[in-house]
Design an enzyme around this catalytic site. Structure first.
Site, mmCIF file in Angstrom:
data_model
loop_
_atom_site.group_PDB
_atom_site.id
_atom_site.type_symbol
_atom_site.label_atom_id
_atom_site.label_comp_id
_atom_site.label_asym_id
_atom_site.label_seq_id
_atom_site.Cartn_x
_atom_site.Cartn_y
_atom_site.Cartn_z
ATOM 1 N N ASP A 6 7.510 -18.821 -1.009
ATOM 2 C CA ASP A 6 8.814 -19.453 -0.805
ATOM 3 C C ASP A 6 9.584 -18.625 0.214
ATOM 4 O OD1 ASP A 6 11.312 -20.699 -1.003
ATOM 5 O OD2 ASP A 6 11.854 -19.584 -2.820
ATOM 6 N N ASP A 110 13.202 -25.826 0.563
ATOM 7 C CA ASP A 110 13.553 -25.292 -0.757
ATOM 8 C C ASP A 110 14.221 -26.353 -1.610
ATOM 9 O OD1 ASP A 110 15.745 -25.285 0.985
ATOM 10 O OD2 ASP A 110 16.609 -23.446 0.154
#
Length: 260
Positions: A6, A110
């Site tokens: 991420d 995200d």
């Protein structure tokens, strides 16, 4: 094993999945200049501590809001693992849910990953809060469609602006005030009250308005490191999952791999 990455504006989170199990996670500060070689040196040491060989990694996926980092992560995957990475939102790893806003292509990775994970884990109408560099509020309906949201300055970003634009205010750490009083007796307490309780009031106020506009029972799902801190001082959250974004990556990787 799956390596999920991420890529945020402040940090990168590397998460190791062994099947459905989240076996380990590691964090490194975001720097678009960091090379694939540098990532490899750092990551191999951590994998070794965990007792994992590079050959154990069979798939890599990353979701990124920092375009400068994408090439170097691709180099990491291809050069050091011999794997073509899955890039969230691209090709077979497209979002595969309705993005019902004016410019669907502008939805950050995200935010999309949080929507995927929250819909899979919780379901129903929901608002997803992600406490990161910015605080994002995402509205997801019962079908999993993204209906829009809010972007607000993150609490640390707000504090940085306050301290950076004043000559005498000190830098303070984000924490819960010692009491529930909102009348501070010294400068540091006054700053902490303004930032912390001001942020709680902002969240509660915006969520109340969003729920009224949605007009149906709506669950509130919170993620990001500060979600745990705020959860102790407000009753607005129904679910808190600090791993929501990387769980979204794991779900997207599983779906993409199954297509192959």
């Amino acid at each position: 094993m799956l390596l999920a990455i991420d890529v945020g504006n402040t940090n990168l989170v590397f998460a190791l999945f062994d099947g459905e199990e989240l076996r380990a996670r590691w964090r490194i500060s975001t720097d678009g200049r960091r090379t694939g070689d540098e990532y490899a040196v750092w990551l191999f040491q951590l994998l070794g501590i965990e007792g994992v060989a590079r050959e154990d990694i069979t798939h890599i996926i990353f979701g990124s809001v920092v375009p400068r980092a994408d090439h170097n992560l691709t180099v990491l995957a291809e050069k050091y693992f011999g794997i073509t990475p899955i890039i969230a939102g691209q090709g077979d790893a497209g979002w595969n849910f309705e993005i019902d806003v004016d410019l669907p292509s502008t939805l950050g990775a995200d935010r999309a990953l949080n929507c995927i994970a929250a819909h899979a884990l919780v379901g129903g109408d929901m608002i997803v809060l992600d406490f990161g560099t910015a605080t994002k509020f995402e509205v997801v309906d019962f079908n999993g469609a993204y209906k829009g949201g809010i972007i607000a300055p993150g609490i640390n970003l707000s504090l940085d602006a306050l301290v950076g634009k004043t000559a005498k205010l000190p830098r303070i750490a984000i924490s819960a005030p010692a009491t529930d009083s909102v009348i501070g007796r010294n400068t540091e307490d006054q700053m902490l009250i303004g930032v912390f309780w001001g942020y709680v009031a902002m969240m509660e106020g915006l969520i109340a308005r969003m729920k009224a506009e949605i007009g149906r029972p709506t669950k509130i799902v919170a993620t990001g490191g500060l979600s745990v801190l705020f959860d102790d001082h407000t009753d607005i959250f129904d679910v808190v999952d600090t791993d929501l974004t990387i769980r979204g990556l794991q779900l997207l990787a599983k779906r993409t791999i199954s297509k192959g």
